[in-house]
Enzyme design. Structure first.
Site, PDB file in Angstrom:
ATOM      1  N   LYS A 209       0.806  -1.221   0.000  1.00 51.84           N
ATOM      2  CA  LYS A 209       0.000   0.000   0.000  1.00 51.84           C
ATOM      3  C   LYS A 209       0.841   1.274   0.000  1.00 51.84           C
ATOM      4  O   LYS A 209       2.012   1.264   0.357  1.00 51.84           O
ATOM      5  CB  LYS A 209      -0.985  -0.015   1.177  1.00 51.84           C
ATOM      6  CG  LYS A 209      -2.168  -0.933   0.879  1.00 51.84           C
ATOM      7  CD  LYS A 209      -3.262  -0.848   1.896  1.00 51.84           C
ATOM      8  CE  LYS A 209      -4.387  -1.820   1.494  1.00 51.84           C
ATOM      9  NZ  LYS A 209      -5.415  -1.942   2.524  1.00 51.84           N
ATOM     10  N   ARG A 243      -3.855  -9.977   5.087  1.00 47.47           N
ATOM     11  CA  ARG A 243      -4.199  -9.971   3.661  1.00 47.47           C
ATOM     12  C   ARG A 243      -2.950  -9.545   2.883  1.00 47.47           C
ATOM     13  O   ARG A 243      -2.408  -8.474   3.128  1.00 47.47           O
ATOM     14  CB  ARG A 243      -5.351  -8.996   3.434  1.00 47.47           C
ATOM     15  CG  ARG A 243      -5.897  -8.965   2.021  1.00 47.47           C
ATOM     16  CD  ARG A 243      -7.064  -7.982   1.945  1.00 47.47           C
ATOM     17  NE  ARG A 243      -7.604  -7.882   0.608  1.00 47.47           N
ATOM     18  CZ  ARG A 243      -7.070  -7.128  -0.363  1.00 47.47           C
ATOM     19  NH1 ARG A 243      -5.996  -6.404  -0.128  1.00 47.47           N
ATOM     20  NH2 ARG A 243      -7.610  -7.100  -1.561  1.00 47.47           N
TER      21      ARG A 243
HETATM   22  C1  YH5 Z   1      -7.882  -4.301   3.375  1.00 43.85           C
HETATM   23  O1  YH5 Z   1      -6.960  -3.657   3.877  1.00 43.85           O
HETATM   24  N1  YH5 Z   1      -7.562  -3.729   0.914  1.00 43.85           N
HETATM   25  S1  YH5 Z   1      -8.008  -3.553  -1.772  1.00 43.85           S
HETATM   26  C2  YH5 Z   1      -3.558   0.163  -3.074  1.00 43.85           C
HETATM   27  C3  YH5 Z   1      -2.278  -0.320  -3.217  1.00 43.85           C
HETATM   28  C4  YH5 Z   1      -1.968  -1.613  -2.891  1.00 43.85           C
HETATM   29  C5  YH5 Z   1      -2.965  -2.436  -2.418  1.00 43.85           C
HETATM   30  C6  YH5 Z   1      -1.421   1.798  -3.769  1.00 43.85           C
HETATM   31  N2  YH5 Z   1      -9.299  -4.885   0.184  1.00 43.85           N
HETATM   32  C7  YH5 Z   1      -8.163  -4.320   1.981  1.00 43.85           C
HETATM   33  O2  YH5 Z   1      -5.061  -4.016  -1.452  1.00 43.85           O
HETATM   34  N3  YH5 Z   1     -10.043  -5.771   2.323  1.00 43.85           N
HETATM   35  C8  YH5 Z   1      -8.285  -4.074  -0.147  1.00 43.85           C
HETATM   36  O3  YH5 Z   1      -1.244   0.421  -3.697  1.00 43.85           O
HETATM   37  C9  YH5 Z   1      -9.231  -5.052   1.511  1.00 43.85           C
HETATM   38  N4  YH5 Z   1      -8.732  -5.039   4.159  1.00 43.85           N
HETATM   39  C10 YH5 Z   1      -9.775  -5.759   3.646  1.00 43.85           C
HETATM   40  N5  YH5 Z   1     -10.549  -6.446   4.489  1.00 43.85           N
HETATM   41  C11 YH5 Z   1      -6.702  -2.333  -1.642  1.00 43.85           C
HETATM   42  C12 YH5 Z   1      -5.330  -2.870  -1.761  1.00 43.85           C
HETATM   43  C13 YH5 Z   1      -4.272  -1.969  -2.270  1.00 43.85           C
HETATM   44  C14 YH5 Z   1      -4.552  -0.668  -2.606  1.00 43.85           C
END
Ligand code: YH5
Length: 266
Positions: A209, A243
């Protein structure tokens, strides 16, 4: 929990499962198999991009991406299938095809979501988000992020109970990066024991993230070491499900912490 992204515009693993504009089911299954072999207990399948600034995905498109994969994983792999969705109809259909967990970044706030989730009898992860994905990172504000996130999640627990969803079905997630500054994310990670003390299993997602990008100046493909550090620190503070996009590495990192914990009781 391994992340299996079926969106063509995913920022973290952008469209790697695509053949032109079509999701390649065999490629997605290969990824699912790889993560399961690497030790994932849960695979989280999402068909809506929730990254900052993402465009909304029509429910029909989301269902077309996710459901065939749920069906194939249920038939071919021994792993719990989580569906990352806020769409009531998808919750119902995914449950019918073998999903084992509902993961809703909007904590069942969409019209009909509480009813749909209740009817599935599945466990549900309630996540906190401030705002909506397209604007949530513009100017996140809290007076006290830890209290406000906890209060929000407990309000959603109460709403679930009013719809016949027992507490034993619920998991909580503070939603790292969902309408939060780096300072908010840090406060939430440090305060994770307070969230864990509410009595529900805590799920966290830091993998790749932007807080890592902001703190360390790393591009998305260089964020694994920091993601591993955050996974271990969250486990140490009470997280029970991590996750991640990188299952093998995360399993090793967390296994070292588990071994250290266990050695204390020997
Ligand atoms: C979460 O924390 N996150 S989708 C932006 C990124 C990298 C990764 C800028 N669904 C979560 O993974 N569900 C997502 O780079 C989730 N908890 C739960 N329960 C976002 C994501 C991501 C976004």
């Amino acid at each position: 929990m391994g992340v299996l992204n079926t969106t063509p515009d995913s920022f973290s693993d952008g469209g790697t499962l695509y053949q032109g504009s079509l999701l390649d089911l065999d490629k997605a299954m290969a990824r699912a198999r790889e993560m399961t072999s690497a030790g994932a207990n849960i695979l989280d399948i999402g068909g809506e991009s929730t990254r900052p600034g993402a465009r909304p995905v029509p429910p029909a498109e989301e269902m077309d991406r996710v459901l065939p994969l749920v069906e194939r994983i249920a038939a071919e792999l021994e792993v719990v299938i989580s569906v990352d969705t806020s769409t009531p109809q998808l919750m119902r259909e995914a449950a019918r095809l073998g999903a084992g967990l509902l993961n809703d970044v909007r904590a069942l706030s969409r019209e009909g979501a509480l009813e749909a989730a209740a009817a599935t009898h599945l466990p549900i992860c309630l996540m906190h988000m401030q705002g909506e994905p397209n604007t949530m990172q513009v100017a996140p504000h809290y007076d006290d992020v830890l209290s406000q996130v906890s209060e929000f999640l407990m309000e959603r627990v109460a709403a679930c109970e009013q719809h016949g969803i027992g507490r034993e079905r619920l998991l909580l997630d503070p939603g790292f990066g969902f309408g939060k500054s780096v300072a908010h994310n840090m406060r939430l990670l440090n305060g994770l024991p307070h969230l864990a003390a509410l009595g529900f299993p805590v799920l966290v997602g830091f993998s790749r993230k932007s807080m890592i990008g902001k703190l360390l100046g790393r591009d998305v493909e260089q964020r694994l070491p920091a993601s591993l550090a955050l996974a271990v620190l969250a486990a140490e503070r009470g997280a029970r499900i991590i996750r991640t996009h990188d299952v093998a590495a995360t399993n090793d990192a967390v296994a070292m912490w588990v071994a250290l914990e266990e050695s204390m009781h020997e």
